[in-house]
Scaffold this motif. Sequence first.
Motif, PDB file in Angstrom:
ATOM      1  N   PHE A 224       5.597  -1.570  -2.218  1.00 13.86           N
ATOM      2  CA  PHE A 224       5.375  -2.670  -3.156  1.00 13.86           C
ATOM      3  C   PHE A 224       3.957  -3.204  -3.015  1.00 13.86           C
ATOM      4  N   ASP A 225       3.480  -3.334  -1.790  1.00 14.09           N
ATOM      5  CA  ASP A 225       2.133  -3.839  -1.530  1.00 14.09           C
ATOM      6  C   ASP A 225       1.081  -2.852  -2.011  1.00 14.09           C
ATOM      7  N   LEU A 226       1.303  -1.591  -1.704  1.00  9.93           N
ATOM      8  CA  LEU A 226       0.334  -0.551  -2.036  1.00  9.93           C
ATOM      9  C   LEU A 226       0.209  -0.343  -3.539  1.00  9.93           C
ATOM     10  N   ALA A 227       1.263  -0.680  -4.283  1.00  7.08           N
ATOM     11  CA  ALA A 227       1.273  -0.441  -5.724  1.00  7.08           C
ATOM     12  C   ALA A 227       0.145  -1.161  -6.447  1.00  7.08           C
ATOM     13  N   ARG A 228      -0.207  -2.340  -5.991  1.00  7.65           N
ATOM     14  CA  ARG A 228      -1.287  -3.078  -6.660  1.00  7.65           C
ATOM     15  C   ARG A 228      -2.632  -2.399  -6.451  1.00  7.65           C
ATOM     16  N   LEU A 229      -2.795  -1.745  -5.297  1.00  7.56           N
ATOM     17  CA  LEU A 229      -4.049  -1.062  -5.021  1.00  7.56           C
ATOM     18  C   LEU A 229      -4.227   0.173  -5.911  1.00  7.56           C
ATOM     19  N   ARG A 253      -2.425  10.563  -3.101  1.00  4.96           N
ATOM     20  CA  ARG A 253      -3.316  10.425  -1.953  1.00  4.96           C
ATOM     21  C   ARG A 253      -2.981   9.178  -1.132  1.00  4.96           C
ATOM     22  N   LEU A 254      -2.749   8.050  -1.802  1.00  2.00           N
ATOM     23  CA  LEU A 254      -2.434   6.827  -1.071  1.00  2.00           C
ATOM     24  C   LEU A 254      -1.076   6.926  -0.386  1.00  2.00           C
ATOM     25  N   ALA A 255      -0.109   7.511  -1.062  1.00  2.56           N
ATOM     26  CA  ALA A 255       1.219   7.658  -0.459  1.00  2.56           C
ATOM     27  C   ALA A 255       1.144   8.515   0.804  1.00  2.56           C
ATOM     28  N   VAL A 260       3.919   6.611   2.812  1.00  4.59           N
ATOM     29  CA  VAL A 260       4.818   5.905   1.908  1.00  4.59           C
ATOM     30  C   VAL A 260       5.410   6.927   0.954  1.00  4.59           C
ATOM     31  N   ASP A 261       6.675   6.775   0.609  1.00  3.15           N
ATOM     32  CA  ASP A 261       7.312   7.692  -0.328  1.00  3.15           C
ATOM     33  C   ASP A 261       6.603   7.657  -1.685  1.00  3.15           C
ATOM     34  N   GLN A 262       6.195   8.822  -2.148  1.00  2.40           N
ATOM     35  CA  GLN A 262       5.378   8.892  -3.362  1.00  2.40           C
ATOM     36  C   GLN A 262       6.116   8.383  -4.598  1.00  2.40           C
ATOM     37  N   GLU A 263       7.384   8.709  -4.738  1.00  2.30           N
ATOM     38  CA  GLU A 263       8.128   8.275  -5.915  1.00  2.30           C
ATOM     39  C   GLU A 263       8.379   6.769  -5.894  1.00  2.30           C
TER      40      GLU A 263
END
Length: 299
Positions: A224-229, A253-255, A260-263
Motif C-alpha cells: 500500500f505504501d509503495l503504490a504511491r511511489l 522493479r519496485l516489487a 513485495v508481491d507484484q500483483e
Amino acid sequence: MAFEPPRRLVRALGETAPDGDGWLERLPGTVRQAVALRGLTVERVQVPGGRSSLVLLVRTADGTPAVLKLAPRRARPECERAALAHWNGRGAVRLLEPFTTEGELLLERLHPDVSVRSLPEAKALLEAAGTLRRLWVEPPAGHSFESVAERTARQAAAMRAGAEADPEAAPLVDAALAVRDELMAEPPEDRLLHGTFRQSKVLAGDRMPWLAVGPDPVVGEPAFDLARLVRDRVEDLIAQTSGPSTTRRRVKRLAESLEVDQERLRGWTLFRAVESGVRARRVGREQDAELLLEFASWL
C-alpha cells in the motif's frame, strides 16, 4: 512575526475544509505563541511548503537549526508525532522535543530545498525505495493509528459517490473497488507505513543522506505504501509514448527490490491512483484528475 501563508497551503486547506474552520485565521497568533514558548528565532517560511501544514525554518535558543511545523487537527499531526517518535530517526526526520502543544512539531532541520526528486529518475526511485524500506517496522503496542482497511473503506465510499456523478470514471472506480476487496480478503502482515510516501517527501539530511518527512501514518501491508511511489512523476510518464510499458516495468522493479508481491502492488497502485483522480476531480483539479485516471487505465 508578519507573514502570508503559502498559497499552496491556503488552496489545499480550502479543498479539505471549504467552509473554513478558523485555523488559518488563528495562525499568526499560533505562530507567535509557538515561537515564544520555545525561544525560537524564525528565519523564513518554507515555500511552497506542504499542503496541510505551515513549515517554518527556525533556530533554537542555542543556535541549532530546526523546523517548526504547525498543522490543523484534520491533518492528524499527533499521529505524525507518534510515528516519528516510534521511528526515532530511523529513515525519517527526528523529533527534537516531546509533546508540547497539540499541532506543533519541532523537528531536526534537513535540506528543505533538496529532495530525492532532484536526482535522475532511476537513482531517485532507488534512494526513495531504500528510505521507505527502513520505515516498515512493527507498529507500537496499543497504537491508535488508522489501518489500511479503515482508510480505504472511507475512501471507497467517497469513490462510489464520485462515480455516480462522473459516469466516465465509473468503470475505473468499479475496477479499483473490486481489486480493493480482493486485496483486503487476505492482507499480509501489518507494518507501520508512511502513508503518503513519494519522492518529494524524501529530503537530504546530514546524519543520513536521505530522510522521509511528512507522514500520514497508517498500519497495513507495505505494498500500500509503495503504490504511491509507483506513480511518481506521473506527468512525465503520461508524456511518454512508452508510459504504459514503463509503468509496468516500474511495478515489477519496485516489487522485486523491496520483496513485495507484484500483483498486490499493481492492485494498490490502481486503487490509489483512481482514488486520487476521483478526489482531484471532486475539488476541481481537472488536469490532475485526467493524468491520474489515464495512468490508472494502464494498470
